[in-house]
Design an enzyme around this catalytic site. Structure first.
Site, short mmCIF file in Angstrom:
data_model
loop_
_atom_site.label_atom_id
_atom_site.label_comp_id
_atom_site.label_asym_id
_atom_site.label_seq_id
_atom_site.Cartn_x
_atom_site.Cartn_y
_atom_site.Cartn_z
CG ASN A 1 -0.41 -0.06 2.51
OD1 ASN A 1 0.69 -0.55 2.67
ND2 ASN A 1 -1.09 0.46 3.49
CD GLU B 1 5.77 -0.42 12.57
OE1 GLU B 1 4.61 0.01 12.73
OE2 GLU B 1 6.72 -0.05 13.28
CB CYS C 1 -1.75 0.29 8.55
SG CYS C 1 -0.52 1.59 8.53
P1 NDP Z 1 0.64 -9.06 3.44
O1 NDP Z 1 0.85 -9.42 4.86
O2 NDP Z 1 -0.22 -9.91 2.60
O3 NDP Z 1 2.07 -8.97 2.67
C1 NDP Z 1 3.11 -8.20 3.17
C2 NDP Z 1 4.43 -8.73 2.64
O4 NDP Z 1 4.67 -10.02 3.20
C3 NDP Z 1 4.46 -8.92 1.13
O5 NDP Z 1 5.73 -8.57 0.65
C4 NDP Z 1 4.22 -10.41 0.98
O6 NDP Z 1 4.71 -10.95 -0.22
C5 NDP Z 1 5.04 -10.92 2.15
N1 NDP Z 1 4.75 -12.29 2.56
C6 NDP Z 1 3.65 -13.04 2.33
N2 NDP Z 1 3.81 -14.28 2.88
C7 NDP Z 1 5.02 -14.30 3.48
C8 NDP Z 1 5.78 -15.28 4.21
N3 NDP Z 1 5.29 -16.50 4.45
N4 NDP Z 1 7.00 -14.93 4.67
C9 NDP Z 1 7.50 -13.70 4.44
N5 NDP Z 1 6.85 -12.75 3.74
C10 NDP Z 1 5.63 -13.04 3.27
O7 NDP Z 1 0.12 -7.53 3.45
P2 NDP Z 1 -0.40 -6.63 2.26
O8 NDP Z 1 0.69 -6.41 1.27
O9 NDP Z 1 -1.71 -7.12 1.78
O10 NDP Z 1 -0.58 -5.22 3.05
C11 NDP Z 1 -1.71 -4.92 3.78
C12 NDP Z 1 -1.49 -5.11 5.27
O11 NDP Z 1 -0.37 -4.35 5.71
C13 NDP Z 1 -2.66 -4.58 6.08
O12 NDP Z 1 -2.96 -5.48 7.12
C14 NDP Z 1 -2.15 -3.27 6.64
O13 NDP Z 1 -2.79 -2.83 7.80
C15 NDP Z 1 -0.72 -3.60 6.88
N6 NDP Z 1 0.10 -2.39 6.97
C16 NDP Z 1 0.59 -2.00 8.20
C17 NDP Z 1 1.29 -0.81 8.33
C18 NDP Z 1 1.88 -0.37 9.64
O14 NDP Z 1 2.74 0.51 9.62
N7 NDP Z 1 1.48 -0.92 10.77
C19 NDP Z 1 1.49 0.07 7.18
C20 NDP Z 1 0.95 -0.46 5.95
C21 NDP Z 1 0.27 -1.62 5.87
P3 NDP Z 1 3.71 -11.18 -1.47
O15 NDP Z 1 3.20 -9.84 -1.85
O16 NDP Z 1 4.60 -11.79 -2.47
O17 NDP Z 1 2.62 -12.08 -0.99
#
Ligand code: NDP
Length: 472
Positions: A149, A245, A279
């Site tokens: 995002n 996060e 988020c």
């Molecule tokens: P995801 O948790 O689906 O993915 C985040 C990252 O993790 C991606 O790069 C993804 O890769 C990777 N990933 C997926 N599976 C694994 C694994 N088994 N091991 C290691 N890495 C993995 O989140 P989204 O991208 O959908 O983002 C949305 C979420 O992020 C929401 O819950 C939002 O609230 C949170 N968020 C939190 C923030 C904060 O500062 N607290 C800020 C922004 C967002 P791939 O894309 O290849 O699946």
């Protein structure tokens, strides 16, 4: 684009298509990395960490400052990449690219502030002649796993502090939005960052994530993303430092003495920017029964004015969601709430990956649209009659990332700040506000550890205690 591992750009025959979320057109492709690529990436980063450890703070700061300057020079290109791959409107892409440069600049400043302390060891019994001090050293190899995002901004919140602290960093960007991270690598290399100190591996999280996060050579994981993936990473990480996060369902309390026009204006921004995919997006609104109707009449026209469509077109105020499946999920949750008794005030429809900005009234806190993270362009309104009940409702969640209250009463504001379980608290603004230098992070299931370059450098370095045993 190619991925960057072991100090070289690397292509693969297997690709991931990076799609424009609005129309599904292919923006570009990236290689689909696998476990062998992760191994190569970590081996390179281990050598990179040895190089970085020897680079003086002044030189690390210079590299980062130069990178920030280059980012500002290329901000329009960066903004277009961000908006094309992520779906946010170009105005938001521009803000993201400028803020990303600011984070790298802040990191440059922090590179010079790694300091320890002198310990009065003679205060301990029998410690005469002992002199102690601490030094801060890099963790070594940092893995930065980032969500879709804010594909540039959040990568910078990890890469900047990691390099400032003298580490090598491996970025694993979200598969939907890897292009801005790869463009950032180009800029860092041009700014003089040693090629082995920066790695960007593309590939599905499920395939490359476990190998990366479980590897002992990685000493620190900084993750931003969903609770489910964060929880999984914590289990596979083993004995290493971890920053998480994660998500939230941010609450906003509107007291009866609030400036309702201002609340409405702010809510139309903080609940709907980036299609609610932030988020700290305002999701749950608790309104004092006495001002409920007036608040709703102020909010409705402002949300109605949010025009939707192609994120790159002039005049669009809100673009698509990242994937059509996410838009379908949000649409389903809205329908489910309405069937369970919530009142649809405005919006509620979907076309492809675009969900119309939605207001739901009379939301029961037990509905999925309230108690789970929605991550979409809708807010749900619930009435309350006293502040204790409103705070209890705000706290009735596993999350705790950001919370806000509008009131003119200092006592109520302080009660809110003290009693609401949230890492970020806002008085007289919405939940979605962040200065990049502040400590930022959640409580409860919203995560652990803080970002903001000063705090992230702390988490990406380790403390060594040095004791000198002098002749007494
Ligand atoms: P995801 O948790 O689906 O993915 C985040 C990252 O993790 C991606 O790069 C993804 O890769 C990777 N990933 C997926 N599976 C694994 C694994 N088994 N091991 C290691 N890495 C993995 O989140 P989204 O991208 O959908 O983002 C949305 C979420 O992020 C929401 O819950 C939002 O609230 C949170 N968020 C939190 C923030 C904060 O500062 N607290 C800020 C922004 C967002 P791939 O894309 O290849 O699946």
């Amino acid at each position: 684009m190619k991925m960057f591992i072991g100090g070289e750009w690397k292509d693969k025959s297997e690709k991931i298509d990076v799609l424009n979320p609005f129309d599904g057109s292919v923006v570009d492709t990236v290689p689909r990395g696998d476990a062998a690529d992760v191994d190569e990436a970590i081996a390179g980063a281990v050598r990179g960490a040895a190089i970085m450890r020897k680079i003086p703070a002044f030189d690390r700061a210079q590299m980062l400052r130069k990178a920030a300057d280059l980012m500002l020079e290329q901000q329009e290109e960066l903004a277009k990449i961000v908006s094309s791959e992520e779906g946010k409107i170009l105005a938001e892409g521009r803000v993201e690219s400028v803020r990303a440069a600011e984070i790298i600049q802040l990191s440059a400043e922090e590179a010079k502030r790694l300091r320890g302390e002198v310990l009065p060891l003679d205060g301990a019994p029998g410690s005469t002649g002992k002199f102690g001090f601490t030094i801060r050293v890099p963790c070594g190899v940092v893995a930065a796993v980032t969500p879709f995002n804010f594909p540039l901004h959040l990568v910078c919140h990890k890469v900047g502090p990691a390099l400032a602290g003298g580490n090598a960093v491996i970025v694993k960007p979200a598969s939907d939005t890897p292009l801005s991270a790869l463009k950032l690598v180009e800029i860092l290399l041009e700014a003089g960052v040693p090629p082995l100190a920066i790695t960007c591996i593309t590939g599905s999280g499920g395939q490359v994530g476990d190998t990366l996060c479980g590897d002992k050579r990685v000493r620190k994981i900084s993750f931003t993303g969903s609770y489910e993936v964060g929880d999984h990473i914590c289990r596979t990480a083993g004995m290493k430092k971890v920053t998480m996060e994660l998500g939230s369902n941010a609450p906003l309390i509107v007291m009866d003495d609030a400036d309702l026009q201002k609340v409405a204006e702010v809510t139309a921004m903080t609940g709907f920017s980036n299609s609610g995919q932030v988020c700290i997006s305002t999701q749950r609104i608790y309104v004092d029964d006495k001002v409920h109707d007036e608040f709703l009449s102020e909010l409705t026209p402002r949300v109605e004015a949010i025009t939707t469509g192609d994120q790159l077109a002039d005049g669009t105020k809100m673009g698509p969601m990242i994937r059509e499946s996410d838009a379908a999920r949000v649409h389903e949750w809205i329908g489910e709430a309405v069937n369970a008794g919530a009142r649809l005030v405005i919006g509620g429809s979907r076309e492809g990956s675009v969900v119309q900005p939605t207001i739901l009234d009379e939301v029961d806190p037990k509905m999925r649209i309230s108690c789970n993270e929605l991550f979409g362009p809708a807010v749900g309104i619930t009435r309350f009659t006293d502040i204790d009940a409103a705070i209890a409702q705000a706290n009735d969640t596993d999350y705790g990332l950001s919370a806000a209250i509008f009131t003119q009463d200092l006592d109520r504001a302080m009660q809110f700040a003290q009693e609401v379980e949230s890492g970020n608290i806002h008085i007289n603004w919405g939940t979605q506000w962040r200065a990049d230098l502040m400590p930022y992070g959640g409580l409860k299931d919203s995560g652990m550890g803080k970002e903001g370059p000063s705090y992230a450098v702390e988490e990406m370095t380790e403390t060594k205690m040095v004791v000198m045993h002098l002749k007494s």
